[in-house]
Design an enzyme around this catalytic site. Structure first.
Site, short mmCIF file in Angstrom:
data_model
loop_
_atom_site.label_atom_id
_atom_site.label_comp_id
_atom_site.label_asym_id
_atom_site.label_seq_id
_atom_site.Cartn_x
_atom_site.Cartn_y
_atom_site.Cartn_z
N GLU A 350 -11.55 6.91 163.66
CA GLU A 350 -10.67 6.62 162.52
C GLU A 350 -9.72 7.78 162.29
O GLU A 350 -10.16 8.92 162.05
CB GLU A 350 -11.48 6.38 161.25
CG GLU A 350 -12.23 5.07 161.23
CD GLU A 350 -12.86 4.77 159.88
OE1 GLU A 350 -13.30 3.63 159.68
OE2 GLU A 350 -12.90 5.67 159.01
N CYS A 351 -8.44 7.52 162.36
CA CYS A 351 -7.37 8.46 162.02
C CYS A 351 -7.47 9.74 162.85
O CYS A 351 -6.95 9.79 163.95
CB CYS A 351 -7.38 8.76 160.52
SG CYS A 351 -5.81 9.42 159.91
N ALA A 352 -8.13 10.78 162.34
CA ALA A 352 -8.26 12.00 163.12
C ALA A 352 -8.94 11.74 164.46
O ALA A 352 -8.58 12.32 165.48
CB ALA A 352 -9.06 13.04 162.33
N SER A 449 -8.34 3.59 165.39
CA SER A 449 -7.18 3.21 164.58
C SER A 449 -6.96 4.23 163.47
O SER A 449 -7.78 5.12 163.24
CB SER A 449 -7.41 1.83 163.94
OG SER A 449 -8.28 1.92 162.83
#
Length: 844
Positions: A350-352, A449
């Site tokens: 997620e993200c990072a 994502s």
């Protein structure tokens, strides 16, 4: 304490801390309350309204318990009370729950009429509200604002207020009287104290896990809160909350535990942690453990390999962009992770985590498990989103929708789903501000994502991940060896300067052939002067046909005096701090001049030119270059010290500097960089002290080294002695224009904005140095003194980066460098190059 009266009725003392808007000090006061109550021996359960990951880190530090989130968008309204009760009983029953709000009291999801706001959550958990109000720029108006907040929604009970950032006792009393008429009890008053305010950067506050001073600051804050806020009244408010009719959330009821025959097998899941990956909801790992998995934390900046036999990988959010140099340097883990993803080990990012799996993040090599590159941008993506899975993936099924949030300043190219073996992880549904778009990369074993999803609100995602983990083969590719630490760099020593005391960083900003280097050597603000300052400089050209009028000089000195609350006779305009040192050296026949080192060498040059070479008091690195006033000889009739000191960045306490004054002694404090210190802590410019002279420079913060502009503050008799040896018309028309322009309100506002940017930029630099294991000095200056070792500076020049050599400062050797604070997009490539040099990893 949490107690159950019936099968569903639960008693839990609780309150919500809210504010009229962001920036009033909610996090500071909330953490202080939690810490103060904990130090009373109470078990305090900390919670945060909204999706934010950073504030719960401060709550955890204050309470010794995991900080948790309460967000109706992420988990649904029906789960808010159960999650509150779960947090309040885990790992021990809490005596009181303190919930920090988000933004302003009634600010929630855009277009949602207050949905997910602090007021919304306060209503769901039936908790009284304590407001925190910044009163620094108002007095009686505070009463009107509080009256409006208290009456806006009858379902929200405002039970008290903490007045924050009071300028003085008189100011606080004026506000107290105004609030008394509203009927809201004032629980306490806090003054302005930036030493206990968490620094910010591009995505909000710096996480507590990244602040070495966080625990010390929290101890100080707890003591202040205990002294200045009525904790008994706070507890009485919390105990007024009614019992809750609900059962605590239980992760074991949300996922399927292994059967009796499989109970002995606990598949390992590696969860990213450490300083770079601090964004993971506590309930995520609780769900994984409830499903029978063993969660092992892996630090991408330090661990050399994935855990032996790992069968699942979870890479949550955080700040990989802040720690890119250390992450990139750890090639062993990057290689192992790439191998695991390619082998089909179920992986959620997620993200990072998405950025980490990309091929590169800006300049720095990342894992390379995704056919994409990531880059920082100037645009903040911050929004609640709903997302649909278009295809079957590791987590999603066609047509299923989840809720989440975006929080990043990066972009990934090429976009998701543009060919290759991956489908989009999610299709983000459109909002008023965002179009429908695909996000991330997904397959049967990978889901990466930007979207952050709270798995307590969507436990089926945890179940699917665990099911895939149980079916996966253990990964055997890890290596047990640790990554290489810093190694000495072998480089030819550079030629010593002809005159070390006259050496300046500007001569280091180009290679021998004249090729410009990326400048980390010159201590000026890395941005052009603001338009109004350029306009003032252009207008000054109209006066070049005449000598500067002494009446104009006096008018400028009067404007400077007003800025500092001084008498105009206590101000002398000079052509920069260098001229000021020359005047001081010539003003008297000094018998025992003393310069505190390491520091700026211009005082030595000026005194030597005047025929009275200075003696040195050399502070020690093992003491953090702190000044011990008792070490200053009584015979010293001139003492020169920088504050903050160049190049160490040491900020000496104002009291220590005042204690140096003696009859027949002049103490000169060089505050050339003080305007870059937040709130100018320990500054002496505004307070006349007999026997003390303060020097100020406008060169640094405004980025105008070509215009020598500064001023001196001190006793009129001392300044008259300096004027007597000052060359006529030494202060040019351009310098006078700068001196005047920078006293205007517009200039003060821009100065404050520049200081805030410097704080953010500095955190990028110091975090990177920490990650690389390179010793450096704490401080508040726009530069950092670091010790990467001899030869590193020369090697960095080969890579195109200029750092200031430090061996020209008395007391330092070639193992030290001074690094100017620069914007992150310039700092990160330098840190990556520095990491490669100090680990032996070749640059790609």
């Amino acid at each position: 304490m949490v107690s159950t009266v019936s099968s569903r009725s639960t008693a839990l003392p609780r309150l919500v801390v809210a504010a009229p808007a962001s920036g009033h000090g909610k996090t500071t006061v909330t953490a202080g309350l939690m810490a103060a109550l904990s130090r009373r021996g109470l078990e305090v359960s900390g919670h945060k309204v909204g999706p934010d990951y950073i504030d719960p880190g401060y709550h955890a530090l204050a309470t010794g318990r995991v900080g948790r989130n309460l967000d109706p968008h992420l988990v649904g309204e029906h789960r808010i009370v159960p999650l509150l009760l779960h947090g309040a009983r885990t790992p021990r029953p809490a005596d009181v729950a303190v919930v920090e709000g988000v933004m302003g009291l009634f600010d929630g999801q855009i277009g949602g009429d207050g949905f997910s706001s602090t007021a919304h959550v306060a209503g769901l958990i039936q908790a009284p509200v304590v407001l925190v109000t910044d009163i620094s720029s108002a007095s009686r108006t505070v009463g009107a604002v509080l009256a409006g907040l208290a009456s806006y929604d009858p379902g929200v009970r405002v039970a008290g207020v903490v007045l924050n950032k009071a300028g003085s006792p008189r100011h606080a009393e004026e506000v107290r009287r105004a609030v008394a008429g509203v009927g809201i009890p004032v629980l306490g008053v806090l003054g302005r104290d930036d030493a206990i305010v968490a620094p910010s950067r591009h995505l909000g506050l710096v996480p507590a896990a990244e602040r070495g001073d966080a625990a010390t600051a929290l101890d100080r804050l707890a003591a202040q809160v205990a002294e200045r806020i009525d904790l008994d009244a706070v507890l009485e408010i919390a105990r007024s909350a009614p019992d809750l009719d609900a059962e605590p959330w239980d992760p074991r009821a949300e996922v399927t535990a292994p059967s009796a025959t499989d109970a002995t097998e606990r598949p390992r899941i590696a969860v990213a942690g450490g300083r770079a990956f601090t964004f993971t909801y506590a309930e995520t790992t609780e769900l994984l453990e409830a499903a029978g998995c063993e969660v092992v934390v892996v630090d991408p900046t330090t661990d050399a390999a994935l855990p032996e036999g790992v069968r699942g990988i979870y890479l949550g959010g955080g700040f990989p962009e802040m720690h890119a140099a250390a992450i990139s340097r750890n090639a062993a883990l990057r290689d192992d992770l790439r191998s695991a993803v390619a082998a089909g080990v179920p992986t959620v990012a997620e993200c990072a985590g998405l950025l980490y799996l990309a091929d590169r993040l800006d300049h720095a090599p990342m894992v390379g498990a995704l056919p994409a590159t990531a880059a920082m941008t100037g645009r903040l993506s911050l929004a609640y989103r709903s997302a649909t899975s278009a295809t079957p993936t590791l987590l999603g099924r066609p047509g299923e929708t989840v809720t989440g949030h975006e929080f990043h300043r990066t972009r990934v190219e090429p976009p998701a789903g543009t060919g290759g073996e991956h489908d989009p992880a999610w299709t983000l549904e459109p909002t008023a501000a965002h179009p429908r778009t695909d996000d991330g990369f997904a397959s049967g074993t990978l889901h990466a994502s930007y979207l952050h999803v709270h798995w307590a609100g969507h436990p089926h995602l945890a179940q699917r991940f665990v099911d895939a983990v149980r079916a996966a083969k253990p990964h055997r590719g890890g290596r047990a060896t640790a990554p290489r630490g810093p190694e000495p760099v072998v480089a030819a020593p550079s030629e010593a300067p002809h005159d070390p005391l006259r050496h300046h960083g500007d001569v280091e900003t180009a290679a021998p052939d004249g090729t410009p280097l990326v400048d980390f050597a010159v201590n000026t603000y890395d941005a052009p002067p603001p338009p109004w300052l350029l306009d003032a400089l252009r207008a000054s050209l109209e006066d070049v046909g005449a000598y500067p009028d002494v009446r104009r000089v006096r008018a400028v000195e009067a404007a400077i005096a007003r800025r500092h609350g001084r008498d105009p006779a206590e101000v002398l305009a000079v052509a920069g701090v260098a001229e000021a040192f020359t005047l001081v050296a010539r003003a008297r026949a000094w018998q025992h001049p003393l310069v505190v080192h390491p520091q700026f060498t211009e005082p030595d040059v000026a005194l030597a030119a005047a025929g009275t070479p200075a003696r040195h008091l050399v502070t020690r690195a093992e003491d953090g270059f702190a000044l011990d006033p008792s070490q200053v000889p009584e015979a010293a009739d001139l003492v020169v010290v920088g504050n903050p000191t160049n190049p160490t960045g040491r900020l000496h306490p104002a009291a220590a500097l005042r204690s140096l004054t003696r009859p027949q002694r002049l103490v000169v404090v060089d505050e050339a960089f003080m305007d870059a210190v937040p709130d100018q802590r320990h500054a002496l410019a505004d307070a006349p002290v007999p026997g003390l002279l303060v020097l100020r420079s406008l060169t640094k913060l405004w980025g105008i080294p070509g215009v020598r502009a500064g001023y001196v503050l001190g006793e009129p008799a001392v300044l008259d002695a300096l004027r007597a040896v000052q060359t006529p018309w030494s202060v040019s028309s351009a310098a006078l224009a700068v001196l005047r322009a920078t006293t205007e309100p517009e200039a003060l506002a821009e100065a404050a904005a520049r200081v805030r940017r410097l704080v953010t930029w500095r955190s990028v630099l110091t975090s990177g140095l920490d990650d690389l294991g390179i010793p450096h000095l704490p401080g508040a200056a726009p530069f950092v003194l670091a010790r990467p070792g001899a030869g590193v500076r020369e090697a960095l020049r080969v890579d195109g980066f200029a750092l200031r050599r430090a061996d020209t400062f008395p007391g330092l050797d070639a193992s030290w460098v001074r690094i100017a604070v620069r914007p992150p997009e310039r700092t990160r490539p330098m840190l990556t190059a520095l990491g490669a040099l100090t680990s032996g990893v070749p640059m790609l």
